[in-house]
Design a protein around this motif. Sequence first.
Motif, PDB file in Angstrom:
ATOM      1  N   THR A  39      44.675 -35.065  11.415  1.00  0.00           N
ATOM      2  CA  THR A  39      43.364 -35.573  10.993  1.00  0.00           C
ATOM      3  C   THR A  39      43.331 -37.088  11.111  1.00  0.00           C
ATOM      4  OG1 THR A  39      43.006 -33.716   9.478  1.00  0.00           O
ATOM      5  CG2 THR A  39      41.738 -35.726   9.067  1.00  0.00           C
ATOM      6  N   GLN A  63      28.216 -38.244   7.631  1.00  0.00           N
ATOM      7  CA  GLN A  63      28.664 -37.595   6.402  1.00  0.00           C
ATOM      8  C   GLN A  63      29.611 -36.428   6.663  1.00  0.00           C
ATOM      9  OE1 GLN A  63      27.996 -38.548   3.211  1.00  0.00           O
ATOM     10  NE2 GLN A  63      26.989 -40.327   4.065  1.00  0.00           N
ATOM     11  N   PHE A  64      29.351 -35.669   7.715  1.00  0.00           N
ATOM     12  CA  PHE A  64      30.104 -34.441   7.935  1.00  0.00           C
ATOM     13  C   PHE A  64      31.153 -34.530   9.032  1.00  0.00           C
ATOM     14  CE2 PHE A  64      26.362 -33.002   5.675  1.00  0.00           C
ATOM     15  CZ  PHE A  64      26.950 -32.222   4.695  1.00  0.00           C
ATOM     16  N   SER A  65      31.282 -35.665   9.671  1.00  0.00           N
ATOM     17  CA  SER A  65      32.265 -35.778  10.749  1.00  0.00           C
ATOM     18  C   SER A  65      33.688 -35.611  10.232  1.00  0.00           C
ATOM     19  CB  SER A  65      32.111 -37.110  11.492  1.00  0.00           C
ATOM     20  OG  SER A  65      32.442 -38.193  10.656  1.00  0.00           O
ATOM     21  N   SER A  66      33.962 -36.027   8.994  1.00  0.00           N
ATOM     22  CA  SER A  66      35.319 -35.866   8.454  1.00  0.00           C
ATOM     23  C   SER A  66      35.673 -34.385   8.298  1.00  0.00           C
ATOM     24  CB  SER A  66      35.467 -36.588   7.120  1.00  0.00           C
ATOM     25  OG  SER A  66      34.621 -36.028   6.151  1.00  0.00           O
ATOM     26  N   PHE A  67      34.686 -33.546   7.945  1.00  0.00           N
ATOM     27  CA  PHE A  67      34.933 -32.106   7.843  1.00  0.00           C
ATOM     28  C   PHE A  67      35.236 -31.516   9.213  1.00  0.00           C
ATOM     29  CE2 PHE A  67      32.027 -32.712   4.127  1.00  0.00           C
ATOM     30  CZ  PHE A  67      32.959 -32.441   3.142  1.00  0.00           C
ATOM     31  N   LEU A  68      34.507 -31.967  10.215  1.00  0.00           N
ATOM     32  CA  LEU A  68      34.727 -31.483  11.575  1.00  0.00           C
ATOM     33  C   LEU A  68      36.117 -31.885  12.065  1.00  0.00           C
ATOM     34  CD1 LEU A  68      33.781 -30.221  14.239  1.00  0.00           C
ATOM     35  CD2 LEU A  68      32.804 -32.450  14.840  1.00  0.00           C
ATOM     36  N   ARG A  70      38.785 -32.542  10.266  1.00  0.00           N
ATOM     37  CA  ARG A  70      39.793 -31.760   9.535  1.00  0.00           C
ATOM     38  C   ARG A  70      39.876 -30.336  10.088  1.00  0.00           C
ATOM     39  NH1 ARG A  70      44.298 -32.275   6.226  1.00  0.00           N
ATOM     40  NH2 ARG A  70      44.711 -30.182   5.494  1.00  0.00           N
ATOM     41  N   ALA A  71      38.722 -29.720  10.365  1.00  0.00           N
ATOM     42  CA  ALA A  71      38.712 -28.363  10.913  1.00  0.00           C
ATOM     43  C   ALA A  71      39.380 -28.330  12.283  1.00  0.00           C
ATOM     44  CB  ALA A  71      37.279 -27.841  11.000  1.00  0.00           C
ATOM     45  N   GLU A  74      43.125 -28.579  11.784  1.00  0.00           N
ATOM     46  CA  GLU A  74      43.670 -27.303  11.310  1.00  0.00           C
ATOM     47  C   GLU A  74      43.777 -26.295  12.449  1.00  0.00           C
ATOM     48  OE1 GLU A  74      41.083 -26.329   8.056  1.00  0.00           O
ATOM     49  OE2 GLU A  74      42.137 -27.675   6.674  1.00  0.00           O
TER      50      GLU A  74
END
Length: 98
Positions: A39, A63-68, A70-71, A74
Motif C-alpha cells: 500500500t 477520499q476513496f483512493s486510499s481504499f482502492l 489498499r484493495a 491486498e
Amino acid sequence: MPNLTTVHPAPPPPPKLQAASQDAAIRDAAKQLEASFLTEMLKSAGLGKSREGLGGGGEGEDQFSSFLIRAQAEQITEAGGIGLAESLYHAMKDSSND
C-alpha cells in the motif's frame, strides 16, 4: 443449592489443532504486513493521485483512493505478492518456536 454462576474454562485444543491455528494466524499477519508495505509503495509510486488535466474525479476520488490502493495491495498479496509475506511468515514462525 449449587452456584450457577461458576464458569469452568474449556479444555485447551489438541496440540495439532492449536499449532495449525497458530500457523494460520502467523500467515495472516505476514500477509497483512505485506499488503501494508505494498500500500505504501503504491502510494509512493503515485497510484491514486488525481489526474489534474483530465478533470479527475474530484473530492470523491481523493477520499476513496486510499481504499482502492489498499484493495489493490491486498489482491497483489493474495496473488503471490512479492514474496515478502512468505519471508515474514518464516521469520515469525521461527521466532515463535524459540
